[in-house]
Write an enzyme that holds these catalytic residues in place. Structure first.
Site, mmCIF file in Angstrom:
data_model
loop_
_atom_site.group_PDB
_atom_site.id
_atom_site.type_symbol
_atom_site.label_atom_id
_atom_site.label_comp_id
_atom_site.label_asym_id
_atom_site.label_seq_id
_atom_site.Cartn_x
_atom_site.Cartn_y
_atom_site.Cartn_z
ATOM 1 C CG ASP A 78 -2.102 -0.762 1.238
ATOM 2 O OD1 ASP A 78 -2.326 -1.477 0.251
ATOM 3 O OD2 ASP A 78 -2.859 -0.684 2.227
ATOM 4 C CG HIS A 82 -4.757 2.456 -0.469
ATOM 5 N ND1 HIS A 82 -5.751 2.203 -1.402
ATOM 6 C CD2 HIS A 82 -4.999 1.631 0.581
ATOM 7 C CE1 HIS A 82 -6.545 1.255 -0.922
ATOM 8 N NE2 HIS A 82 -6.126 0.906 0.278
HETATM 9 MN MN MN Z 1 -4.139 -2.560 0.356
#
Ligand code: MN
Length: 263
Positions: A78, A82
């Protein structure tokens, strides 16, 4: 100034097995479990593949596929973009993660027994401090990996979905604040998300995503084999695909550990 001898010795140790390479990556397949959001939110795509040819009239001597997959499907990375809290940070996408940050030491916090007893177990700042009292301070720039043994569960127990949503362990805000105060690189988990299954009920909601990404930190999800890692001393290589402006990416995550010797 470091000597190239360090790399010669390192390569020799990997070849001989005195440095062991542990694969932290789930197999990515059509069966990979997915995060499911409630209506009306958009859903991530499962992994799927389309055969281009297999030694046939479409390609007599070669086999290859196209594939489709969500940025956040399977073992993945991530990036700060995000989450809305990280949307305006510099270098906040997977293609702009500085390459030096793809290799980092790891602190492995084993709370597998607590997670076995309570699927909604929440890691707190007090847990982080208790771990440090035993193992030493978490160094700046480290990955903090939360061992829950969740990756050992069957697919149904892994997602652990009930009528009121998923019941999986994760951190509360105090744990994430403690990690940010130590200037860690990011937080990695065995579950589908860095947040607990019921993290929409926490304050703030989704504290790992909200606070980590707002501070420019990264996340790793769907890791496995954390039970093979020492509490300290492992080095993790976690490299997402270099997707332009990508919010995350499936990856191959590896850990390097020194095998115990008799001397
Ligand atoms: Mn994720």
């Amino acid at each position: 100034m470091p000597s190239t001898q360090i790399l010669v010795e390192f390569a020799s140790a990997v070849t001989s097995g005195s440095i062991k390479v542990v694969d932290l990556t789930q197999v990515l397949s059509e069966d990979t479990p997915l995060l499911v959001l409630p209506d009306p939110f958009g859903q991530t795509a499962a992994f799927s593949r389309q055969e281009i040819s297999r030694y046939d009239e479409r390609g007599v001597a070669w086999h290859w596929n196209n594939f489709t997959v969500g940025e956040h499907t399977g073992t993945h990375f991530d990036a700060p973009v995000h989450w809305v809290t990280g949307k305006d940070l510099d270098d906040n996408t997977v293609d702009r993660v500085p390459p030096q940050r793809l290799v980092a030491p790891a602190a492995v916090l084993d709370f597998s027994a607590e997670c076995a007893a309570d699927p909604d177990f929440l890691l707190t700042g007090a847990h982080v401090e208790a771990w440090e009292a035993e193992h030493g301070a978490i160094a700046a720039g480290s990955w903090v990996l939360f061992r829950s043994d969740w990756s050992k569960r069957d697919p149904h127990a892994y997602t652990n979905r009930r009528a009121d949503g998923a019941h999986t362990p994760g951190p509360d805000a105090s744990a994430i604040e403690a990690l940010i105060a130590r200037d860690v690189l990011g937080f990695g988990v065995e579950t589908i998300g860095t947040d607990a299954g019921q993290a929409h009920l926490l304050d703030p909601a989704y504290p790992a995503h909200t606070l980590l990404h707002g501070a420019g930190k990264y996340g790793l999800q769907c890791l496995e084999n954390l039970d093979q890692l020492p509490a300290t001393g492992a080095v993790v290589i976690a490299a997402p695909l270099k997707i332009r402006d990508g919010s995350g990416s499936p990856m191959r995550a590896l850990a390097l550990i020194a095998e115990a010797t008799d001397d």
